[in-house]
Motif scaffolding. Sequence first.
Motif, mmCIF file in Angstrom:
data_model
loop_
_atom_site.group_PDB
_atom_site.id
_atom_site.type_symbol
_atom_site.label_atom_id
_atom_site.label_comp_id
_atom_site.label_asym_id
_atom_site.label_seq_id
_atom_site.Cartn_x
_atom_site.Cartn_y
_atom_site.Cartn_z
ATOM 1 N N ALA A 1 5.315 9.226 -1.668
ATOM 2 C CA ALA A 1 6.337 8.217 -1.359
ATOM 3 C C ALA A 1 7.377 8.194 -2.473
ATOM 4 O O ALA A 1 7.580 7.176 -3.144
ATOM 5 N N ASN A 2 8.058 9.304 -2.651
ATOM 6 C CA ASN A 2 8.927 9.466 -3.822
ATOM 7 C C ASN A 2 10.093 8.487 -3.845
ATOM 8 O O ASN A 2 10.414 7.911 -4.890
ATOM 9 N N GLY B 1 0.761 -1.232 0.000
ATOM 10 C CA GLY B 1 0.000 0.000 0.000
ATOM 11 C C GLY B 1 0.794 1.287 0.000
ATOM 12 O O GLY B 1 0.410 2.258 -0.683
ATOM 13 N N PRO B 2 1.903 1.386 0.749
ATOM 14 C CA PRO B 2 2.643 2.653 0.770
ATOM 15 C C PRO B 2 3.058 3.165 -0.609
ATOM 16 O O PRO B 2 3.170 4.372 -0.806
ATOM 17 N N VAL B 3 3.288 2.282 -1.574
ATOM 18 C CA VAL B 3 3.744 2.732 -2.896
ATOM 19 C C VAL B 3 2.644 3.479 -3.644
ATOM 20 O O VAL B 3 2.922 4.195 -4.608
ATOM 21 N N GLY C 1 10.607 5.553 -6.635
ATOM 22 C CA GLY C 1 11.778 5.502 -7.489
ATOM 23 C C GLY C 1 12.454 4.145 -7.470
ATOM 24 O O GLY C 1 12.903 3.635 -8.506
ATOM 25 N N ILE C 2 12.535 3.530 -6.292
ATOM 26 C CA ILE C 2 13.125 2.204 -6.173
ATOM 27 C C ILE C 2 12.298 1.172 -6.927
ATOM 28 O O ILE C 2 12.821 0.342 -7.686
ATOM 29 N N PRO D 1 -3.314 0.066 4.298
ATOM 30 C CA PRO D 1 -4.173 0.140 3.111
ATOM 31 C C PRO D 1 -3.599 1.077 2.057
ATOM 32 O O PRO D 1 -2.796 1.970 2.360
ATOM 33 N N ASP D 2 -4.008 0.891 0.824
ATOM 34 C CA ASP D 2 -3.578 1.773 -0.254
ATOM 35 C C ASP D 2 -4.280 3.121 -0.133
ATOM 36 O O ASP D 2 -5.186 3.305 0.684
#
Length: 257
Positions: free
Chosen positions: A182-183, A175-177, A187-188, A207-208
């Motif tokens: 969450a730059n 969810g964090p992505v 990127g990763i 959760p997203d």
Amino acid sequence: MRLVDSHSHFDAPEFDADRAAAHARAVASGIRAQIVPAVEAASWPKLKTVCADFAGLHPAYGLHPMYLASHRPEHLRELREWIERERPVAVGECGLDYFVDGLDADAQQLYFDGQLRLAREFDLPVVVHARRAVDAVLASIRKVGGLRGVVHSFSGSAEQAAQLHRLGFLLGIGGPVTYERANRLRGIVATMPLEQLLLETDAPDQPDSGHRGERNEPAYLARVLEVVAELRGAPREEIAAATSRNAERLFSLPASA
């Protein structure tokens, strides 16, 4: 599409009222397998039952660092017995958490090292929690040696991700992505090797962005897939197939899972 939720606490009490319905929603969304890691010794029997009751659920047994107050040294011996008898797909959830105040670092290390040694002994992957502790986790993995696994809900740097890849560890992305701010994580995820990528929900937590403040559930993995595919400029079907193969390989799941 066939999807694997590589980290779901589907045995959690948040699902007690509607677990069957939540499972049906997951299956309808394409989830064919869930890895369900434990958090404390007292939860192992319920986790075993839930995984036996629902198709596609695969247990992992372990001692989570955030439940440190519940752990006892004898639980490592009991964990060895559970692994030997139950033959889970992984050891975990285990790891280190330097974010939560009051969690004794030395005690965390004792249980983490013990579980890493069990994983090596039984040739099982480890499901690792590493919150503000990726360097310490890397040091532990190197110290024990002969390990493979996943750092779930990865939040480290690109260099740490590369080091984990060299050590045979995958990254769980959930969810964090999906949050636009969450730059670093985005990127990763956009550039990491595809063979290192696993998708997860960490349900009922994390959760997203579309379900902020709600209970998370495995069916919402579809949103994680959508965002990861967008970030990588790849078709969803390609990401789904690759991450499912990664999970099947790491956890020794049947290819039809």
